[in-house]
Motif scaffolding. Structure first.
Motif, short mmCIF file in Angstrom:
data_model
loop_
_atom_site.label_atom_id
_atom_site.label_comp_id
_atom_site.label_asym_id
_atom_site.label_seq_id
_atom_site.Cartn_x
_atom_site.Cartn_y
_atom_site.Cartn_z
N HIS A 35 98.54 79.89 78.56
CA HIS A 35 98.94 78.48 78.53
C HIS A 35 100.47 78.38 78.64
CE1 HIS A 35 98.13 74.26 77.35
NE2 HIS A 35 99.20 74.32 76.58
N ASP A 37 103.57 75.69 78.58
CA ASP A 37 103.96 74.33 78.17
C ASP A 37 105.27 73.92 78.83
OD1 ASP A 37 101.96 73.48 76.22
OD2 ASP A 37 102.66 75.20 75.03
N HIS A 70 100.52 73.02 81.29
CA HIS A 70 100.41 71.76 80.54
C HIS A 70 101.72 70.99 80.74
CE1 HIS A 70 100.03 69.84 76.24
NE2 HIS A 70 99.92 68.94 77.19
N ASP A 174 94.50 71.72 71.80
CA ASP A 174 95.86 72.26 71.79
C ASP A 174 96.62 71.72 70.59
OD1 ASP A 174 98.35 73.25 72.43
OD2 ASP A 174 98.57 72.12 74.30
ZN ZN Z 1 100.21 72.82 75.40
#
Ligand code: ZN
Ligand code: DX5
Length: 218
Positions: A35, A37, A70, A174
């Protein structure tokens, strides 16, 4: 058939000076979704990183690893091409960040990526009635920072979202996911569990990844 449970370690909590080594550690432990960010200082107050970091990770050439981006940025449709080019598997945009959500989803798919839509804790789920997505991200903390506590009301929201989506769509959670909260989110119907500080803040990130996976009930 319920979707298999997967854990996506979030590099936000990693040691950036040893990023490649840290990602390799969790991949060696079995992680196949990482993931990433992205924060712009507007949609959320902090700045994090840009597509160059994703490119650098993709260039490590770790086999079968999918990068889950994300976007916590305003007007995310402007950045879809950059992250697709950098090697994203999935790109998630926030419902609150653009008036052109359908267009953003279209753009993501046109660039060959899986299309995700995220909602903040206070955002109603109605948007998922109007849109067809590959992944729905239910924030279980307010976006912007790692290391926060799972918001307890999220469990009921995840369950409502799973009902709305059906069994086939990826339901990602999340924020504040660890061995204690992963079972709650899993029972409610989450299939993809982002974990930042619970993985990279642990003395052994590989073991922490395996523990959270076991807690999610795989
Ligand atoms: Zn995130
Ligand atoms: C928060 C980010 C998360 C963050 C989660 O805004 O979207 O992905 O890395 O961190 P933890 O797992 O520490 O709550």
């Amino acid at each position: 058939m319920p979707k298999p449970r997967r854990i996506a370690p979030s590099i936000l909590a990693a040691d950036f000076a040893r990023l490649g080594a840290q990602v390799s550690e969790v991949v060696d432990a079995g992680a196949r979704v990482i993931h990433v960010d992205i924060m712009d200082g507007h949609f959320v107050p902090p700045l994090s990183m840009g597509p160059q970091v994703l490119s650098a990770l993709v260039e490590l050439g770790l086999p079968d690893v999918q990068y889950d981006v994300h976007l916590m940025v305003e007007r995310p449709e402007k950045y879809v091409a950059d992250f697709a080019k950098a090697g994203a598997w999935n790109i998630t945009v926030h419902a609150e960040a653009t008036p052109h959500l359908n267009y953003a989803v279209q753009q993501i798919r046109e660039h060959g990526c899986s299309a995700g839509v995220a909602v903040c804790p206070s955002t109603p789920l109605d948007v998922f009635r109007e849109l067809d997505v590959d992944l729905a991200l239910c924030m279980t903390v307010n976006p912007g920072w790692g290391g926060q506590s799972f918001i307890p009301a999220s469990a009921a929201k995840i369950a409502r979202l799973r009902e709305l989506l059906g069994e086939e769509v990826e339901l990602e959670v999340d924020g504040g996911i660890d061995v204690d909260t992963a079972p709650t989110a899993s029972e409610a119907g989450a299939s993809l569990f982002v974990a930042g500080s619970a993985v990279f803040g642990a003395p052994d990130p590989g073991q922490a990844y395996r523990d959270i996976l076991a807690a999610a009930g795989v």
